[in-house]
Structure formats: C-alpha cells, structure tokens
Design a protein around this motif. Structure first.
Motif, PDB file in Angstrom:
ATOM      1  N   ARG A 117     -77.410 -19.562  70.058  1.00 50.62           N
ATOM      2  CA  ARG A 117     -78.714 -20.069  69.558  1.00 50.62           C
ATOM      3  C   ARG A 117     -78.909 -19.926  67.951  1.00 50.62           C
ATOM      4  NH1 ARG A 117     -85.035 -16.759  70.365  1.00 50.62           N
ATOM      5  NH2 ARG A 117     -85.653 -18.303  68.797  1.00 50.62           N
ATOM      6  N   GLU A 118     -78.220 -18.548  67.798  1.00 47.47           N
ATOM      7  CA  GLU A 118     -78.038 -18.096  66.029  1.00 47.47           C
ATOM      8  C   GLU A 118     -76.942 -19.315  65.121  1.00 47.47           C
ATOM      9  OE1 GLU A 118     -76.311 -14.393  63.196  1.00 47.47           O
ATOM     10  OE2 GLU A 118     -76.270 -14.258  65.210  1.00 47.47           O
ATOM     11  N   GLU A 119     -76.481 -19.612  65.893  1.00 50.49           N
ATOM     12  CA  GLU A 119     -75.500 -20.390  65.739  1.00 50.49           C
ATOM     13  C   GLU A 119     -76.058 -22.071  65.427  1.00 50.49           C
ATOM     14  OE1 GLU A 119     -72.147 -20.728  63.843  1.00 50.49           O
ATOM     15  OE2 GLU A 119     -71.202 -18.152  64.283  1.00 50.49           O
ATOM     16  N   MET A 120     -76.213 -22.109  66.848  1.00 51.54           N
ATOM     17  CA  MET A 120     -76.493 -23.695  66.290  1.00 51.54           C
ATOM     18  C   MET A 120     -78.518 -23.811  65.777  1.00 51.54           C
ATOM     19  SD  MET A 120     -77.428 -26.396  68.301  1.00 51.54           S
ATOM     20  CE  MET A 120     -78.528 -27.794  69.539  1.00 51.54           C
ATOM     21  N   THR A 121     -78.445 -22.588  65.004  1.00 55.06           N
ATOM     22  CA  THR A 121     -80.008 -22.979  64.175  1.00 55.06           C
ATOM     23  C   THR A 121     -79.500 -23.002  62.291  1.00 55.06           C
ATOM     24  OG1 THR A 121     -80.530 -20.554  64.113  1.00 55.06           O
ATOM     25  CG2 THR A 121     -81.421 -22.122  66.028  1.00 55.06           C
ATOM     26  N   THR A 122     -78.964 -24.113  62.879  1.00 53.09           N
ATOM     27  CA  THR A 122     -78.310 -23.965  61.031  1.00 53.09           C
ATOM     28  C   THR A 122     -78.443 -25.436  60.543  1.00 53.09           C
ATOM     29  OG1 THR A 122     -75.514 -22.829  62.178  1.00 53.09           O
ATOM     30  CG2 THR A 122     -75.570 -23.762  59.536  1.00 53.09           C
ATOM     31  N   VAL A 123     -78.666 -24.877  59.195  1.00 44.81           N
ATOM     32  CA  VAL A 123     -79.282 -26.171  58.535  1.00 44.81           C
ATOM     33  C   VAL A 123     -78.078 -27.346  58.720  1.00 44.81           C
ATOM     34  CG1 VAL A 123     -78.759 -25.421  55.862  1.00 44.81           C
ATOM     35  CG2 VAL A 123     -80.448 -27.058  56.580  1.00 44.81           C
ATOM     36  N   SER A 124     -77.880 -28.274  57.980  1.00 43.54           N
ATOM     37  CA  SER A 124     -77.941 -29.539  57.597  1.00 43.54           C
ATOM     38  C   SER A 124     -77.827 -30.371  56.655  1.00 43.54           C
ATOM     39  CB  SER A 124     -76.769 -30.533  58.946  1.00 43.54           C
ATOM     40  OG  SER A 124     -75.910 -31.433  58.776  1.00 43.54           O
ATOM     41  N   LEU A 125     -77.664 -30.444  55.320  1.00 47.58           N
ATOM     42  CA  LEU A 125     -77.853 -30.638  54.457  1.00 47.58           C
ATOM     43  C   LEU A 125     -76.416 -31.173  53.581  1.00 47.58           C
ATOM     44  CD1 LEU A 125     -80.836 -29.798  53.310  1.00 47.58           C
ATOM     45  CD2 LEU A 125     -80.675 -32.180  54.195  1.00 47.58           C
ATOM     46  N   PHE A 126     -75.772 -32.141  53.763  1.00 47.42           N
ATOM     47  CA  PHE A 126     -74.393 -32.875  53.418  1.00 47.42           C
ATOM     48  C   PHE A 126     -74.647 -33.583  52.932  1.00 47.42           C
ATOM     49  CE2 PHE A 126     -74.401 -28.671  55.981  1.00 47.42           C
ATOM     50  CZ  PHE A 126     -73.815 -28.189  54.772  1.00 47.42           C
ATOM     51  N   GLY A 127     -75.725 -35.350  52.858  1.00 52.69           N
ATOM     52  CA  GLY A 127     -74.946 -36.004  52.596  1.00 52.69           C
ATOM     53  C   GLY A 127     -73.561 -36.690  52.436  1.00 52.69           C
ATOM     54  N   ALA A 128     -74.293 -38.340  52.615  1.00 57.90           N
ATOM     55  CA  ALA A 128     -73.962 -39.363  53.583  1.00 57.90           C
ATOM     56  C   ALA A 128     -71.792 -39.113  54.211  1.00 57.90           C
ATOM     57  CB  ALA A 128     -73.529 -40.682  53.097  1.00 57.90           C
ATOM     58  N   GLY A 129     -71.235 -38.359  53.108  1.00 54.71           N
ATOM     59  CA  GLY A 129     -69.288 -37.892  53.321  1.00 54.71           C
ATOM     60  C   GLY A 129     -69.713 -36.702  53.329  1.00 54.71           C
ATOM     61  N   GLY A 130     -70.710 -35.418  54.196  1.00 57.59           N
ATOM     62  CA  GLY A 130     -70.498 -34.186  53.398  1.00 57.59           C
ATOM     63  C   GLY A 130     -70.186 -33.522  52.283  1.00 57.59           C
ATOM     64  N   THR A 131     -70.018 -34.711  51.438  1.00 57.96           N
ATOM     65  CA  THR A 131     -70.000 -33.806  50.014  1.00 57.96           C
ATOM     66  C   THR A 131     -71.208 -32.996  49.074  1.00 57.96           C
ATOM     67  OG1 THR A 131     -69.943 -35.951  48.757  1.00 57.96           O
ATOM     68  CG2 THR A 131     -68.150 -35.214  49.965  1.00 57.96           C
ATOM     69  N   SER A 132     -72.590 -33.601  49.538  1.00 62.07           N
ATOM     70  CA  SER A 132     -73.894 -33.612  48.815  1.00 62.07           C
ATOM     71  C   SER A 132     -73.318 -34.195  47.814  1.00 62.07           C
ATOM     72  CB  SER A 132     -73.983 -31.877  49.025  1.00 62.07           C
ATOM     73  OG  SER A 132     -73.691 -31.534  50.175  1.00 62.07           O
ATOM     74  N   ALA A 133     -72.723 -35.185  47.505  1.00 64.78           N
ATOM     75  CA  ALA A 133     -72.847 -35.743  45.731  1.00 64.78           C
ATOM     76  C   ALA A 133     -74.473 -36.088  45.675  1.00 64.78           C
ATOM     77  CB  ALA A 133     -71.928 -36.835  46.109  1.00 64.78           C
ATOM     78  N   ALA A 134     -74.828 -36.822  46.960  1.00 60.16           N
ATOM     79  CA  ALA A 134     -76.255 -37.205  46.293  1.00 60.16           C
ATOM     80  C   ALA A 134     -77.346 -36.330  46.172  1.00 60.16           C
ATOM     81  CB  ALA A 134     -77.239 -37.996  47.340  1.00 60.16           C
ATOM     82  N   TYR A 135     -77.045 -35.663  46.889  1.00 59.34           N
ATOM     83  CA  TYR A 135     -78.370 -34.561  45.928  1.00 59.34           C
ATOM     84  C   TYR A 135     -78.019 -33.847  44.917  1.00 59.34           C
ATOM     85  CZ  TYR A 135     -79.192 -34.242  51.391  1.00 59.34           C
ATOM     86  OH  TYR A 135     -79.563 -34.451  52.534  1.00 59.34           O
ATOM     87  N   GLY A 136     -77.202 -33.990  44.052  1.00 62.36           N
ATOM     88  CA  GLY A 136     -77.185 -33.538  43.083  1.00 62.36           C
ATOM     89  C   GLY A 136     -76.740 -32.625  42.874  1.00 62.36           C
TER      90      GLY A 136
END
Length: 445
Positions: A184-203
């Motif tokens: 459960r501890e591992e499962m509850t992890t945020v995932s906000l990395f954008g289209a290819g995992g680079t977070s480029a669009a988040y700036g």
C-alpha cells in the motif's frame, strides 16, 4: 454504458464497502481529485491564476460529469481523461477555460487517481485482515489445550492442539498484513510526468507541482516516472492474492475437518444453511467453499500481474488495459475472502469430543512417534523405529491397540518405555507457538 453482468460469487460474498471504493462513482471522483489538486498546485507555483484554480477545483466534482456521455466518448477515444476534461472545461466560465489538465497526460491522472483509490482499498483490506486475525486469535486462545490429531499428507501424524493449529494461521496473517502495508505504501505514489515521462510540458515547476500534488492527495512523492514500471501494482495485486490464499487454506481446513467421517468442526448452524435441494441431511460448508472459490480466482488472475510488467518503452500498448480489469477484481476477491473467512471463524463450532474420539482411530497409531522416541534411548533410534513400524503393521492387520502390541513385542529391558501414553502427553509446546503468534499479532502496528 451497457448493462453490467452480475458476478454471482462477489455479488453474494463480496464486501459492500470495498464495492463502494471500487465503484464507478469513486473511480471518476479519483480522477477529479487529481485534476483539482493539479490546478491548485499549479496556481501556487504561478503556472495558472489562483482564481482559475479555485474555479477548476470547485467544478471538479462528480456532479459535473455525465457518466453516460463520458463512457460513450471514452469508447471512441480509448481512454477516459480527454472526455472527462472536456466536460470539466465546459463547466468552467469562459474566461477560465483551457487551464484544467495543464501539462498533464491521461496516464498521469489515471495512475495518480489509482493511487488515491487504492489507498482506500489498502485501508479497507487492512481492516478486514485485522478482523479475521482477531477471530483466529480468539480461536487459538479458546482452544489452546484442545488436543487434536495433527495430520500430514492428509493422514494422522502426531497429536497437537487446535489452538496451536490456529496459531499457524495467525502467524501467516501477520505476514500477509505486513506485505499489504508495504505494498500500500508503494502503491500510493504520485504519477505526474507528462507524455513520455520527461515532465517537459509541466515546465520549470514540474518537481514543485508534483511534490505539492502528492501533499494535497496524501500520496508519496517520486521524481522517477513509472508509467511503464508496474511493479508497485504487481506487488499490491500479489498481496491481495496471498491474503485470499491464506483465507482459502483456513477454509480448506474447515471443509476437511467437517467431513462426516471426521466431524471435528462445523460452520455455524442455521435453518436451511448449506442445505441441498435433494438431500435433506446436508449442511454443506458453504462459506468456506465461497472463500476457496474467491481465492482460486484471485490466484489465477494474479498471473496477469507479471504480464502487465512487460509494458515497453515509455507507454504500454495493451498491458495497461489489463490492469483495469485485474486489479479491482483482485481487491474485491481479497476483501470477499477475508470477510467471509472471518464469518466462518467467528461462527465456527469446535467439537473436542470428536477430536478425542478420532485420536483413538487406527488403533491409536497417532502415538507411534511418541513410543519410538521413548524406546530410542534403550534400543537406538533405528531399532526403535523398525520395531514400532512392525507393531503398526500388526495393529492394522489385527485391530489391536498400539500399546498392547508393543507390550507384547518390546524386549523386557525396554518394557518400561511402553506404558500407556495419552495424546495430551505428546503435544510438544503449543503454548509457545500460541503465545508467539498472539504477541506478533498484538505488535502488528
């Protein structure tokens, strides 16, 4: 959406609170919570205006979304977030449109929503595990000194106690619970990395925004993208399957000990409970059977978890969709198995008289090891083994008791070792096992 099929097993034995957590409403709500948290975090970082974020958060509620339309459009798009965001955007005043879901990709929202949803799933499974474990602990305590034939390879082996038998289940449940907590501890992890995992669009504020979203949703932050790293989900699903398997082991024990020829335990009695449509005498172990059925299904489903981990490159192509089907089912099956196993344990009827009677079956050969150990200091272990083995064969051929046969066969100098032994004199150290299991359960955290 089209009519949903009725799942007979889960429909009858599932957990209502788990069903609510896994419902369509909560699924949509989890995505909206992520969208609201994203807008709030982006406003705090100066990416979007604060008043716009407030409007988005206010509109990001299930009442905004027309579910029928959402699923019709999802069928065309293939994923639900674009249609969800379109409806959310339409609910905003014109001057605030175009800012929801800023920089995000579909899987960001779905994976983070999954983390939110499965935090609740993990919490409910922990509660159910605790309740089942408490029921097993009560059985271990109440029957600590009730002697029963221990069985290996389905045959009587040596005496033990019913409480010691229950201690084994309690220890297993404690380990299951620890695995669940870690998963459960591992499962509850945020995932906000954008289209290819680079977070480029988040700036430039990507890390700050991601960390703040994790805080707002009470999730763990991570700067490592996991769009295709599905080991967390596999671990959680495996924890569900293991919980169900432990429940099934207990249920199988109840089924086996309920056999007419054994009759040492029975599920709770009730009018027509476990009744047959044609055999009036039947009182089948129906809840134990249901537990086994749910666990068998969970075990089979768990094999898909390792296929899910095969997702390649930066985004899955089919493996992700398998999760949508498998993970909720595993959670629902584990919850159903735990709740039903608890009911079996709490209502279990234990028959010490039958246990005592069965200890005398097979000419009392359940005491063979005890006699061998008693003779070993005088005859040597191997000679003692062979003598008791020969005695056992004679007992089965003649129906004589083991003690009587040994009294006739043992040499005079060893005769003192074949005084009649009672099963309760050869149960080892059940209190040690029981106390250790109870202590581990009390300290489970």
């Amino acid at each position: 959406m089209s009519p949903q099929r009725f799942e007979l097993l889960i429909g009858l034995y599932g957990d209502d609170r788990m069903a609510a957590i896994l419902s369509e409403q909560e699924l949509i709500a989890s995505w909206l919570k992520v969208e609201a948290a994203l807008a709030t975090a982006q406003a705090e970082a100066g990416v979007i205006a604060a008043d716009t974020a407030a409007v988005i958060a206010g509109a990001a509620v299930p009442a905004t979304i027309e579910a029928g339309r959402l699923w019709r459009e999802t069928r065309n798009v293939g994923y639900p977030i674009l249609p969800l965001v379109r409806q959310l955007d339409e609910a905003l005043p014109h001057e605030h449109r175009g800012r929801a879901h800023y920089g995000a990709t579909t899987q960001d929202i779905m994976d983070t929503g999954l983390a939110v949803q499965f935090d609740a799933v993990g919490g409910r499974l922990t509660e159910l595990t605790d309740a089942f474990g408490d029921a097993i602990a009560a059985l271990a305590t109440a029957h600590a000194h009730v002697v029963i034939a221990g069985r290996t390879h389905a045959l009587q082996a040596v005496p033990t106690t019913f409480g010691a038998k229950m201690a084994g289940y309690l220890g297993e449940l404690a380990r299951d619970r620890a695995r669940l907590v870690r998963a459960r501890e591992e499962m509850t992890t945020v995932s906000l990395f954008g289209a290819g995992g680079t977070s480029a669009a988040y700036g430039e504020h990507a890390v700050k925004v991601r960390t703040r979203v994790a805080e707002l949703l009470s999730l763990r932050a991570s700067d490592i993208p996991w769009h295709v790293s599905r080991d967390r989900l596999a671990e959680f699903g495996a924890a569900c399957a293991l919980l169900a398997a432990t429940c099934a082991r207990f249920a199988r024990e109840v089924v086996d000990l309920s056999r007419t020829e054994i009759a040492e335990v029975s599920e709770a009695a009730g009018h027509l409970r476990g009744a047959s449509s044609t055999m009036p005498q039947k009182a089948n172990p129906i809840e134990s059977e249901a537990v086994i059925g749910m666990a068998v299904t969970a075990g089979a489903l768990s094999s898909a978890l390792y296929r899910i981990m095969e997702a390649g490159h930066e985004r899955a192509a089919g493996e992700w969709q398998a999760e949508w089907q498998v993970l909720p089912q595993l959670a629902a099956l584990a919850a159903g198995a735990l709740g039903t196993a608890r009911a079996v344990a709490e209502g279990l009827q234990v028959f010490p008289e039958a246990m005592r009677r069965n200890l005398g079956a097979d000419s009392g050969l359940v005491m063979a090891e005890a006699y061998m150990i008693g003779l070993a200091p005088r005859l040597g272990r191997e000679n003692a083994h062979d003598l008791v083995y020969a005695a056992a064969r004679r007992c089965r051929a003649t129906g004589e008791s083991l003690q009587a046969v040994l009294s006739d066969m043992v040499p005079g100098e060893a005769a003192g070792a074949v005084a009649e032994l009672r099963p309760e004199d050869y149960v080892g150290h059940p209190d040690v096992a029981i106390e250790a299991a109870l202590a581990r359960w009390r300290d489970r955290g």
